[in-house]
Write a protein that holds these residues in place. Structure first.
Motif, PDB file in Angstrom:
ATOM      1  N   LEU A 171       9.572  10.179  50.852  1.00  0.00           N
ATOM      2  CA  LEU A 171       9.777  10.991  52.065  1.00  0.00           C
ATOM      3  C   LEU A 171      10.074  12.443  51.667  1.00  0.00           C
ATOM      4  O   LEU A 171       9.507  13.386  52.247  1.00  0.00           O
ATOM      5  CB  LEU A 171      10.919  10.401  52.906  1.00  0.00           C
ATOM      6  CG  LEU A 171      11.263  11.134  54.204  1.00  0.00           C
ATOM      7  CD1 LEU A 171      10.070  11.221  55.150  1.00  0.00           C
ATOM      8  CD2 LEU A 171      12.432  10.446  54.915  1.00  0.00           C
ATOM      9  N   ALA A 172      10.940  12.626  50.680  1.00  0.00           N
ATOM     10  CA  ALA A 172      11.272  13.989  50.217  1.00  0.00           C
ATOM     11  C   ALA A 172      10.013  14.689  49.698  1.00  0.00           C
ATOM     12  O   ALA A 172       9.781  15.868  50.018  1.00  0.00           O
ATOM     13  CB  ALA A 172      12.338  13.924  49.124  1.00  0.00           C
ATOM     14  N   GLU A 173       9.209  13.968  48.951  1.00  0.00           N
ATOM     15  CA  GLU A 173       7.958  14.559  48.423  1.00  0.00           C
ATOM     16  C   GLU A 173       7.021  14.978  49.556  1.00  0.00           C
ATOM     17  O   GLU A 173       6.424  16.046  49.529  1.00  0.00           O
ATOM     18  CB  GLU A 173       7.225  13.510  47.582  1.00  0.00           C
ATOM     19  CG  GLU A 173       7.499  13.618  46.094  1.00  0.00           C
ATOM     20  CD  GLU A 173       6.798  12.477  45.381  1.00  0.00           C
ATOM     21  OE1 GLU A 173       7.520  11.756  44.668  1.00  0.00           O
ATOM     22  OE2 GLU A 173       5.576  12.291  45.575  1.00  0.00           O
ATOM     23  N   ALA A 174       6.899  14.104  50.562  1.00  0.00           N
ATOM     24  CA  ALA A 174       6.016  14.401  51.703  1.00  0.00           C
ATOM     25  C   ALA A 174       6.515  15.646  52.437  1.00  0.00           C
ATOM     26  O   ALA A 174       5.723  16.469  52.898  1.00  0.00           O
ATOM     27  CB  ALA A 174       5.956  13.205  52.652  1.00  0.00           C
ATOM     28  N   ILE A 175       7.826  15.794  52.530  1.00  0.00           N
ATOM     29  CA  ILE A 175       8.391  16.974  53.204  1.00  0.00           C
ATOM     30  C   ILE A 175       8.084  18.230  52.390  1.00  0.00           C
ATOM     31  O   ILE A 175       7.690  19.260  52.939  1.00  0.00           O
ATOM     32  CB  ILE A 175       9.911  16.789  53.433  1.00  0.00           C
ATOM     33  CG1 ILE A 175      10.138  15.697  54.488  1.00  0.00           C
ATOM     34  CG2 ILE A 175      10.566  18.100  53.863  1.00  0.00           C
ATOM     35  CD1 ILE A 175      11.566  15.218  54.614  1.00  0.00           C
ATOM     36  N   HIS A 176       8.219  18.135  51.087  1.00  0.00           N
ATOM     37  CA  HIS A 176       7.900  19.293  50.228  1.00  0.00           C
ATOM     38  C   HIS A 176       6.433  19.678  50.363  1.00  0.00           C
ATOM     39  O   HIS A 176       6.096  20.854  50.464  1.00  0.00           O
ATOM     40  CB  HIS A 176       8.225  18.981  48.766  1.00  0.00           C
ATOM     41  CG  HIS A 176       9.696  19.055  48.467  1.00  0.00           C
ATOM     42  ND1 HIS A 176      10.466  20.146  48.798  1.00  0.00           N
ATOM     43  CD2 HIS A 176      10.536  18.164  47.888  1.00  0.00           C
ATOM     44  CE1 HIS A 176      11.724  19.918  48.441  1.00  0.00           C
ATOM     45  NE2 HIS A 176      11.794  18.723  47.894  1.00  0.00           N
ATOM     46  N   ARG A 177       5.580  18.650  50.388  1.00  0.00           N
ATOM     47  CA  ARG A 177       4.135  18.926  50.502  1.00  0.00           C
ATOM     48  C   ARG A 177       3.804  19.589  51.844  1.00  0.00           C
ATOM     49  O   ARG A 177       2.946  20.456  51.923  1.00  0.00           O
ATOM     50  CB  ARG A 177       3.331  17.621  50.392  1.00  0.00           C
ATOM     51  CG  ARG A 177       3.005  17.208  48.958  1.00  0.00           C
ATOM     52  CD  ARG A 177       1.837  16.232  48.942  1.00  0.00           C
ATOM     53  NE  ARG A 177       2.026  15.099  49.807  1.00  0.00           N
ATOM     54  CZ  ARG A 177       2.673  13.975  49.456  1.00  0.00           C
ATOM     55  NH1 ARG A 177       3.172  13.858  48.239  1.00  0.00           N
ATOM     56  NH2 ARG A 177       2.800  12.993  50.309  1.00  0.00           N
ATOM     57  N   ALA A 178       4.522  19.148  52.900  1.00  0.00           N
ATOM     58  CA  ALA A 178       4.223  19.662  54.250  1.00  0.00           C
ATOM     59  C   ALA A 178       4.756  21.091  54.452  1.00  0.00           C
ATOM     60  O   ALA A 178       4.310  21.797  55.354  1.00  0.00           O
ATOM     61  CB  ALA A 178       4.833  18.733  55.303  1.00  0.00           C
ATOM     62  N   ALA A 179       5.717  21.480  53.617  1.00  0.00           N
ATOM     63  CA  ALA A 179       6.382  22.788  53.827  1.00  0.00           C
ATOM     64  C   ALA A 179       5.449  23.952  53.508  1.00  0.00           C
ATOM     65  O   ALA A 179       4.578  23.856  52.694  1.00  0.00           O
ATOM     66  CB  ALA A 179       7.636  22.868  52.967  1.00  0.00           C
TER      67      ALA A 179
END
Ligand code: FMN
Length: 179
Positions: A171-179
């Motif tokens: 989830l943290a990785e997906a948030i970083h990618r989306a930022a």
């Protein structure tokens, strides 16, 4: 990193709540998971929006808008996710700006049964995809035999904790990618 947390069960000793408590405990550095209250929403009724949506709905929708990501723990009821959760998602989905749109979203199902609520997990994906959530892909996070794993209101099982830590990292990785 702010995460809006949903728990799809209202009972005090819910295994879903215990799983959410564990996820809150396992949150990686910099991630803050807030468990939102959904049990006191009225049943969805468009008439209740005539003079503006109920304050609780407005607050929930805003919490989702403000969040960087979403985390949902659901039980399985009759091979689907719970009605209380569907009611909350329906309310929020009618608020302006599609609050879930593009939000990285992790789903964790749990069941005392051997499939861990995997069918609820997939049913929830169907609903979340309609309301625009960016659902994490990959093998589902499904906690099987939850009734055996919960001891004194917590789960100490190392395998379960490791699996769910990975889900939070994803989830943290997906948030970083989306930022
Ligand atoms: C109406 C109802 C339907 C259920 N259907 C299923 C089901 O389809 N699959 C399953 O694994 N468990 C099913 N269960 C059992 C739940 O998984 C179990 O009650 C679980 O503890 C509920 O989650 P909670 O502890 O977070 O409240 C059902 C329970 C209820 C009350």
């Amino acid at each position: 990193m702010k995460i809006a947390g949903f728990v799809g069960s209202l009972r005090k000793a819910a295994y879903s709540g215990v799983v959410m408590d564990m996820l809150i405990e396992l949150a990686p550095e910099g991630m803050e998971i807030e468990r939102l209250t959904i049990g006191d929403l009225p049943l969805y009724n468009e008439d209740l929006k005539e003079d503006g949506s109920p304050a609780k709905v407005l607050a929930l929708a805003e919490a989702v808008r403000q969040a960087d990501g979403v985390l949902i723990v659901t039980p399985e009821y009759n091979r689907s996710f719970s009605g209380v959760l569907k009611n909350a998602l329906d309310w929020i989905s009618t608020e302006p700006g599609m609050p879930f749109s593009g939000k990285p979203t992790a789903i964790v199902s749990q069941s005392p049964g051997m499939r861990g609520g995997a069918l609820a997990n997939y049913h929830l994906r169907q609903t979340l995809s309609v309301i625009g959530a960016a659902i994490l892909t990959g093998p589902e996070a499904a906690v099987a035999n939850s009734g055996d794993l919960v001891v004194d209101g917590r789960i100490d099982d190392a395998r379960t904790r490791k699996r769910l830590s990975k889900e939070l990292d994803a989830l943290a990785e997906a948030i970083h990618r989306a930022a």
